[in-house]
Design an enzyme around this catalytic site. Structure first.
Site, PDB file in Angstrom:
ATOM      1  N   HIS A 178       0.835  -1.211   0.000  1.00  0.00           N
ATOM      2  CA  HIS A 178       0.000   0.000   0.000  1.00  0.00           C
ATOM      3  C   HIS A 178       0.872   1.265   0.000  1.00  0.00           C
ATOM      4  O   HIS A 178       0.444   2.307   0.496  1.00  0.00           O
ATOM      5  CB  HIS A 178      -0.957   0.044   1.196  1.00  0.00           C
ATOM      6  CG  HIS A 178      -1.714  -1.228   1.400  1.00  0.00           C
ATOM      7  ND1 HIS A 178      -2.944  -1.475   0.831  1.00  0.00           N
ATOM      8  CD2 HIS A 178      -1.385  -2.363   2.083  1.00  0.00           C
ATOM      9  CE1 HIS A 178      -3.361  -2.692   1.172  1.00  0.00           C
ATOM     10  NE2 HIS A 178      -2.422  -3.253   1.931  1.00  0.00           N
ATOM     11  N   SER A 299      14.986  21.430 -17.073  1.00  0.00           N
ATOM     12  CA  SER A 299      13.794  22.211 -17.345  1.00  0.00           C
ATOM     13  C   SER A 299      14.204  23.469 -18.100  1.00  0.00           C
ATOM     14  O   SER A 299      15.294  23.990 -17.896  1.00  0.00           O
ATOM     15  CB  SER A 299      13.129  22.583 -16.015  1.00  0.00           C
ATOM     16  OG  SER A 299      12.348  23.749 -16.180  1.00  0.00           O
ATOM     17  N   LYS A 305      16.245  21.938 -11.949  1.00  0.00           N
ATOM     18  CA  LYS A 305      15.519  20.693 -12.172  1.00  0.00           C
ATOM     19  C   LYS A 305      16.344  19.598 -12.846  1.00  0.00           C
ATOM     20  O   LYS A 305      17.173  19.847 -13.696  1.00  0.00           O
ATOM     21  CB  LYS A 305      14.291  20.954 -13.052  1.00  0.00           C
ATOM     22  CG  LYS A 305      13.188  21.683 -12.340  1.00  0.00           C
ATOM     23  CD  LYS A 305      12.406  20.781 -11.430  1.00  0.00           C
ATOM     24  CE  LYS A 305      11.507  19.899 -12.226  1.00  0.00           C
ATOM     25  NZ  LYS A 305      10.228  19.647 -11.717  1.00  0.00           N
ATOM     26  N   GLU A 312       9.433   8.412 -16.895  1.00  0.00           N
ATOM     27  CA  GLU A 312       8.061   8.863 -17.172  1.00  0.00           C
ATOM     28  C   GLU A 312       7.587   8.356 -18.529  1.00  0.00           C
ATOM     29  O   GLU A 312       6.424   7.981 -18.698  1.00  0.00           O
ATOM     30  CB  GLU A 312       7.989  10.383 -17.123  1.00  0.00           C
ATOM     31  CG  GLU A 312       8.143  10.913 -15.712  1.00  0.00           C
ATOM     32  CD  GLU A 312       8.281  12.424 -15.703  1.00  0.00           C
ATOM     33  OE1 GLU A 312       7.399  13.085 -15.164  1.00  0.00           O
ATOM     34  OE2 GLU A 312       9.276  12.932 -16.250  1.00  0.00           O
TER      35      GLU A 312
END
Ligand code: ARG
Length: 491
Positions: A178, A299, A305, A312
Site C-alpha cells: 500500500h 527544465s 531541475k 516517465e
C-alpha cells in the site's frame, strides 16, 4: 496518410474529383476501369508496410526456389527473377527504391519493380501464391525476428538490474505494501522481483514463437492450390517448423499478432512499474536514488531541475502499447473468415509496438545501469514505521502464542511506542512487561533489520542467502535467453 511518408502524386484537393489512376493493377484483367485515385489513397498501405520489404523478398525467394524445384518455373527464369529480387533488395537497403503512385502495398510495389527489371518473366513469381498467404507469412517472419531483438534488449535490462542488485548486496530497504512501510527487505530482492517479471515476458515471447513458427505460404487466397506446390519446403527454407494445417485459418488468423501485442503490452506495463518506482525514489522525499545527468533532462525555466523523463516515458508509453493491443482486438472482432482487408490494419500497431520498445528498452537499461544508489538512506529507512512489528508477532508464535494473540500484543507494542515517541528497540524491560508480560527482554533479539532479513529464509524470501541464490539463477536464465535470441528461427 500514415507517419508522414508522402506518396508522390497521391494528393488531391478536397473538392476536385481526382482523375483515375493510370497505373496498371494486379487485377486489370478483371476490373475494366482503373481504380479511382480516391480509392487508392484510402486503401494504400505502403507507407506502413514498406517495413516488410526484407521479409517480402525472403518469402518471395523461398517461394521461387520451390517453384523451380517442382518445375513450375524453369531454372533460367528462376535465375532472372532471383537476380531481380536481389537488385530490389539492394535498392531498398540503399533507400533508393522508388515508391510509385498506385503501389498499393509492399507486395505490389515489389512485383511492379520486378517487371521493370526482369521483364515479363516476373509474372511467373506469383504462381500458386496470393497476397493473403504472402502477407501473413511476411508478418510472422518480421515478428519472429523482432521478438528476438526485443528479447536481447530485455536481457540487457535484466542484466543491468541484476548488477545493481549485486553491487548493493547487503543494502536493506523498507519493503512496502500500500506504499506504506511493511517489512524490511533487501534492496537486491526488490530489484530481482522486477527481473522475474521481465523473465516471464521473455518466456511468453519464446512460447509465442512456437505457435508463430507456422508458414501460411501454400494456402493461396484461402483454399489451397491445384498446383503441385511444396509448402513444407518453403516453410523449412524460411525457418518455420511446418506449413499451416488449414489454409482458411492460415490467411485469416492474426492470433499471433494479438498474442505478441499482449506480451509486448505486459512488458510495457512492467517497464512502467519500474519507471514509477524510479520516479518516486528520485524525489527529495525518498532520496534513495540519483539519476545520472546523462540519463535525465532539465527544465527550460527552472535551472535546478533534473527530471526523470525516461522513467516517465516508460510509464507513458505503456498506455500506447495497451492501445495497440486493444485496437487490434477490436479490428479482429467479428471478422468473417477468411481474409478481409480489415486485416491490413494489423500492421501499424505491430510496427509501433516494436519500434517503441526498441527505443524504450535501451533507455530504461541505461537509466538503471547508471543509477546512483544511496544505500545509507535506504538502510536508515528500512526499520522506520515499526516495520519490525511482524517479527515481534512471529517471535511470540515461536514461543507458543497463537498468531492472532501475538498480532494483538505486537499491535499494542506499536501503539505504546507511538504514543511515547519511541521506537520498538528503545523500550526498557519494565516498559516491555507493561505492554505484555510475554514480551521478555529476549524479544530484542528480533528487533534489528539484520535479524529480520536473516530470519526470512523461506523459499524466495529476503534472507541474504536466498537472494544470492535467486541472483545466480537469474543470471543463468538471462544467459539462456540470450542464446535463444541469437539463434536463427528454425536452427
Ligand atoms: N496489404 C494487404 C494487407 O496488408 C495485403 C493483402 C491484400 N489482399 C487482398 N486481397 N486485397 O493485408
Amino acid at each position: 496518410m500514415a507517419r508522414g511518408i508522402r506518396i508522390v502524386g497521391a494528393g488531391a484537393g478536397a473538392d476536385a474529383t481526382p482523375p483515375p489512376s493510370t497505373a496498371a493493377k494486379m487485377w486489370s484483367g478483371r476490373l475494366g476501369s482503373s481504380t479511382s485515385r480516391r480509392v487508392e489513397e484510402y486503401t494504400i498501405g505502403i507507407a506502413v508496410d514498406r517495413r516488410l520489404y526484407a521479409e517480402d523478398l525472403d518469402t518471395s525467394l523461398a517461394h521461387l526456389h520451390m517453384l523451380r524445384s517442382v518445375g513450375l518455373v524453369s531454372a533460367p527464369d528462376a535465375r532472372t527473377i532471383e537476380t531481380g529480387l536481389r537488385e530490389i533488395r539492394r535498392e531498398f537497403d540503399r533507400n533508393e527504391f522508388v515508391i510509385e503512385p498506385g503501389d498499393e502495398d509492399i507486395h505490389a510495389a515489389i512485383e511492379r519493380r520486378l517487371f521493370g527489371i526482369a521483364g515479363e518473366v516476373a509474372g511467373r513469381l506469383h504462381t500458386g501464391r496470393s497476397r493473403n498467404d504472402q502477407v501473413a507469412t511476411d508478418l510472422r517472419l518480421y515478428l519472429r525476428e523482432h521478438v528476438r531483438r526485443l528479447v536481447l534488449a530485455v536481457a540487457d535490462l535484466e542484466t543491468a538490474l541484476i548488477s545493481v542488485a549485486e553491487q548493493n548486496r547487503g543494502v536493506a530497504m523498507p519493503g512496502m505494501t500500500h506504499l506504506q512501510h511493511a517489512q524490511p527487505v533487501l534492496f537486491a530482492h526488490h530489484l530481482l522481483a522486477h527481473v522475474h517479471a521481465l523473465a516471464r515476458d521473455v518466456d511468453r515471447m519464446r512460447d509465442w514463437d512456437k505457435r508463430a513458427a507456422v508458414s501460411p505460404l501454400g494456402s493461396g487466397a484461402l483454399a489451397g492450390s491445384s498446383l503441385p506446390l511444396d509448402p513444407a519446403a518453403v516453410a523449412a527454407e524460411l525457418g518455420f517448423d511446418r506449413p499451416a494445417a488449414n489454409s482458411i485459418d492460415a490467411v485469416s488468423d492474426r492470433d499471433f499478432v494479438a498474442e505478441f501485442l499482449f506480451a509486448a503490452a505486459l512488458l510495457g506495463v512492467h517497464l512502467s512499474r519500474i519507471g514509477e518506482e524510479v520516479i518516486l525514489w528520485a524525489t527529495p522525499e525518498f532520496g534513495w536514488v540519483r539519476l545520472d545527468d546523462a540519463w535525465s533532462t532539465g527544465s527550460s525555466i527552472m535551472p535546478q531541475k533534473k527530471n526523470p523523463d525516461i522513467a516517465e516515458l516508460a510509464r507513458g508509453k505503456s498506455g500506447r502499447l495497451i492501445g495497440n493491443l486493444t485496437g487490434l482486438l477490436a479490428t479482429l472482432k467479428g471478422l468473417p473468415l477468411a481474409y478481409d482487408r480489415d486485416l491490413q490494419e494489423d500492421k501499424e500497431p505491430v510496427f509501433d509496438t516494436v519500434e517503441q520498445l526498441i527505443m524504450l528498452l535501451p533507455a530504461v537499461t541505461g537509466m538503471i545501469a547508471t543509477l546512483g544508489i544511496d544505500g545509507e538512506r535506504l538502510a536508515a529507512a528500512a526499520p522506520a514505521g515499526f516495520a519490525l512489528a511482524t517479527d515481534v508477532a512471529e517471535w511470540l508464535v515461536c514461543r507458543g502464542v497463537a498468531f492472532r494473540e501475538a498480532h494483538e500484543i505486537s499491535g499494542s507494542f506499536v501503539s505504546y511506542c507511538e504514543q511515547r515517541g519511541l521506537d520498538l528497540p528503545e523500550l526498557t524491560d519494565d516498559q516491555l512487561a507493561e505492554v505484555d508480560p510475554q514480551l521478555t527482554p529476549e524479544v530484542r533479539g528480533v528487533l534489528s533489520v539484520e535479524a529480520a532479513l536473516r530470519a526470512r529464509s523461506s523459499v524466495g524470501g529476503t534472507a541474504p542467502a536466498r537472494v544470492a541464490e535467486q541472483s545466480a539463477q537469474l543470471i543463468d536464465t538471462v544467459h539462456a535467453q540470450v542464446a535463444w535470441a541469437n539463434a536463427k528461427p528454425g536452427s
